[in-house]
Scaffold this motif. Structure first.
Motif, short mmCIF file in Angstrom:
data_model
loop_
_atom_site.label_atom_id
_atom_site.label_comp_id
_atom_site.label_asym_id
_atom_site.label_seq_id
_atom_site.Cartn_x
_atom_site.Cartn_y
_atom_site.Cartn_z
N VAL A 10 0.84 -1.21 0.00
CA VAL A 10 0.00 0.00 0.00
C VAL A 10 0.87 1.25 0.00
O VAL A 10 0.60 2.22 -0.73
CB VAL A 10 -0.94 0.01 1.22
N SER A 11 1.93 1.24 0.79
CA SER A 11 2.83 2.39 0.84
C SER A 11 3.53 2.62 -0.49
O SER A 11 3.70 3.77 -0.92
CB SER A 11 3.88 2.18 1.94
N TRP A 12 3.89 1.54 -1.17
CA TRP A 12 4.51 1.69 -2.50
C TRP A 12 3.53 2.33 -3.49
O TRP A 12 3.91 3.17 -4.30
CB TRP A 12 4.96 0.32 -3.03
N VAL A 13 2.27 1.94 -3.41
CA VAL A 13 1.26 2.53 -4.30
C VAL A 13 1.15 4.04 -4.03
O VAL A 13 1.09 4.85 -4.96
CB VAL A 13 -0.11 1.86 -4.09
N VAL A 14 1.14 4.42 -2.77
CA VAL A 14 1.06 5.83 -2.40
C VAL A 14 2.29 6.59 -2.89
O VAL A 14 2.19 7.70 -3.43
CB VAL A 14 0.92 5.99 -0.87
N LEU A 15 3.47 6.00 -2.73
CA LEU A 15 4.72 6.65 -3.17
C LEU A 15 4.76 6.82 -4.69
O LEU A 15 5.21 7.86 -5.19
CB LEU A 15 5.93 5.82 -2.70
N ILE A 16 4.29 5.82 -5.42
CA ILE A 16 4.26 5.91 -6.88
C ILE A 16 3.29 7.01 -7.32
O ILE A 16 3.58 7.79 -8.23
CB ILE A 16 3.88 4.55 -7.50
N LEU A 17 2.13 7.06 -6.66
CA LEU A 17 1.15 8.11 -6.98
C LEU A 17 1.74 9.49 -6.67
O LEU A 17 1.57 10.44 -7.46
CB LEU A 17 -0.12 7.88 -6.16
N ALA A 18 2.43 9.61 -5.55
CA ALA A 18 3.05 10.88 -5.17
C ALA A 18 4.12 11.29 -6.18
O ALA A 18 4.24 12.48 -6.53
CB ALA A 18 3.65 10.77 -3.77
N ALA A 19 4.90 10.34 -6.65
CA ALA A 19 5.93 10.63 -7.65
C ALA A 19 5.29 11.10 -8.96
O ALA A 19 5.80 12.01 -9.63
CB ALA A 19 6.78 9.38 -7.90
N ALA A 20 4.15 10.48 -9.33
CA ALA A 20 3.44 10.90 -10.55
C ALA A 20 2.94 12.33 -10.41
O ALA A 20 3.06 13.14 -11.33
CB ALA A 20 2.28 9.95 -10.82
N PHE A 21 2.40 12.66 -9.26
CA PHE A 21 1.93 14.03 -9.02
C PHE A 21 3.09 15.03 -9.08
O PHE A 21 2.91 16.18 -9.52
CB PHE A 21 1.24 14.13 -7.65
N THR A 22 4.26 14.60 -8.65
CA THR A 22 5.45 15.46 -8.69
C THR A 22 5.79 15.82 -10.14
O THR A 22 6.06 16.98 -10.46
CB THR A 22 6.65 14.76 -8.03
N ALA A 38 2.11 15.74 0.95
CA ALA A 38 1.20 15.08 1.90
C ALA A 38 1.28 13.56 1.78
O ALA A 38 1.30 12.85 2.80
CB ALA A 38 -0.23 15.55 1.64
N LEU A 39 1.33 13.05 0.56
CA LEU A 39 1.38 11.59 0.36
C LEU A 39 2.69 11.00 0.86
O LEU A 39 2.70 9.94 1.49
CB LEU A 39 1.17 11.27 -1.12
N PHE A 40 3.79 11.66 0.57
CA PHE A 40 5.08 11.17 1.07
C PHE A 40 5.11 11.16 2.59
O PHE A 40 5.59 10.21 3.22
CB PHE A 40 6.24 12.03 0.53
N ALA A 41 4.60 12.24 3.20
CA ALA A 41 4.59 12.34 4.66
C ALA A 41 3.66 11.32 5.30
O ALA A 41 3.83 10.97 6.47
CB ALA A 41 4.18 13.75 5.08
N ALA A 42 2.68 10.82 4.54
CA ALA A 42 1.73 9.85 5.07
C ALA A 42 2.36 8.47 5.25
O ALA A 42 1.90 7.69 6.10
CB ALA A 42 0.51 9.75 4.16
N VAL A 43 3.38 8.16 4.47
CA VAL A 43 3.97 6.81 4.53
C VAL A 43 5.43 6.79 4.97
O VAL A 43 5.98 5.72 5.23
CB VAL A 43 3.84 6.10 3.16
#
Length: 254
Positions: A10-22, A38-43
């Motif tokens: 789940v954390s990897w999915v969040v990190l990938i989504l955060a990288a895409a937003f970047t 926010a997403l990076f800080a969440a995980v």
């Protein structure tokens, strides 16, 4: 920070989504940077997440500099740089003694107050008058210093500078081109400061290498998306994301 092997699916999915937003933030929608924060800080732990994101932001900056190299307002940019340096140094000092709660509250309040004031001025002032006012040293000093401070303290300088560029009457390409060089310069300055206070280490570098391709792909997608966004819609999206990101920092304080 925990080893990469300990990061959950789940954390990897969040990190990938955060990288895409970047990547999208750098080439199309600047306000998305705060969502990435926010997403990076969440995980990830707050301080380590700042370091991981910094290197990904630099990668996105390089892409944006290349894509929008012909639309930079160098005159306006050079006026901002000295003030940004002051803000970055202040932000680095703030990081050395503040905890995560103090940092989030301070930056959330700064962004909400600045957004309210900027929108109020924009509503009551003609664009021609705004152009003259925001070209003056006082405006460059205020927004430049706050932009440097918030980007050093929490990678949240995007909303501050977005407000400045919108109020200055920048069109989409001029906005993205000037912002690209602005944050490239700022993030290069931040890099040794972050390394000096121990935020960058082997684990953060490994994670950045794995997420870098996502940033690149998303950045190229953003280049195509921005062609279909008109000026009014662009401004509304940026302002909405600024308000949302400001509120988020305050609402999620423990």
């Amino acid at each position: 920070m925990e080893s990469l092997a300990d990061i959950s699916t789940v954390s990897w999915v969040v990190l990938i989504l955060a990288a895409a937003f970047t990547g999208l933030a750098k080439t199309a929608l600047p306000g998305l940077t705060t969502v990435s924060v926010a997403l990076f800080a969440a995980v990830l732990p707050a301080r380590e997440s700042t370091a991981v994101l910094l290197l990904l932001l630099l990668l996105g900056d390089l892409m944006a500099v290349w894509i929008y190299v012909k639309t930079v307002d160098w005159r306006r940019l050079l006026k901002l740089v000295p003030w940004v340096l002051i803000g970055v140094v202040a932000g680095a000092a703030f990081l050395t003694w503040s905890d995560n709660k103090v940092m989030r509250v301070a930056i959330g309040i700064i962004l909400l107050v600045l957004t309210s004031l900027t929108l109020l001025v924009m509503q009551r002032t003609s664009q021609q008058t705004l152009d003259r006012a925001f070209a003056r040293p006082a405006a460059s000093g205020l927004y430049g210093t706050l932009g440097g401070f918030t980007t050093m303290a929490a990678n949240s300088g995007g909303p501050v500078m977005a407000l400045y560029f919108i109020a200055s009457g920048f069109d989409v390409k001029r906005f993205l081109g000037t912002q690209a060089w602005f944050f490239f310069i700022v993030n290069v300055i931040k890099l040794p400061l972050s390394a000096g206070i121990g935020l960058i280490n082997e684990q953060t570098l490994k994670l950045d290498v794995l997420l870098a391709p996502v940033v690149i792909i998303a950045g190229l997608i953003g280049k195509k998306i921005v062609r279909h966004i008109d000026q009014k819609l662009f401004n509304r999206i940026i302002i909405a994301l600024t308000i949302i990101s400001s509120a988020y920092l305050l609402i999620t304080v423990n």
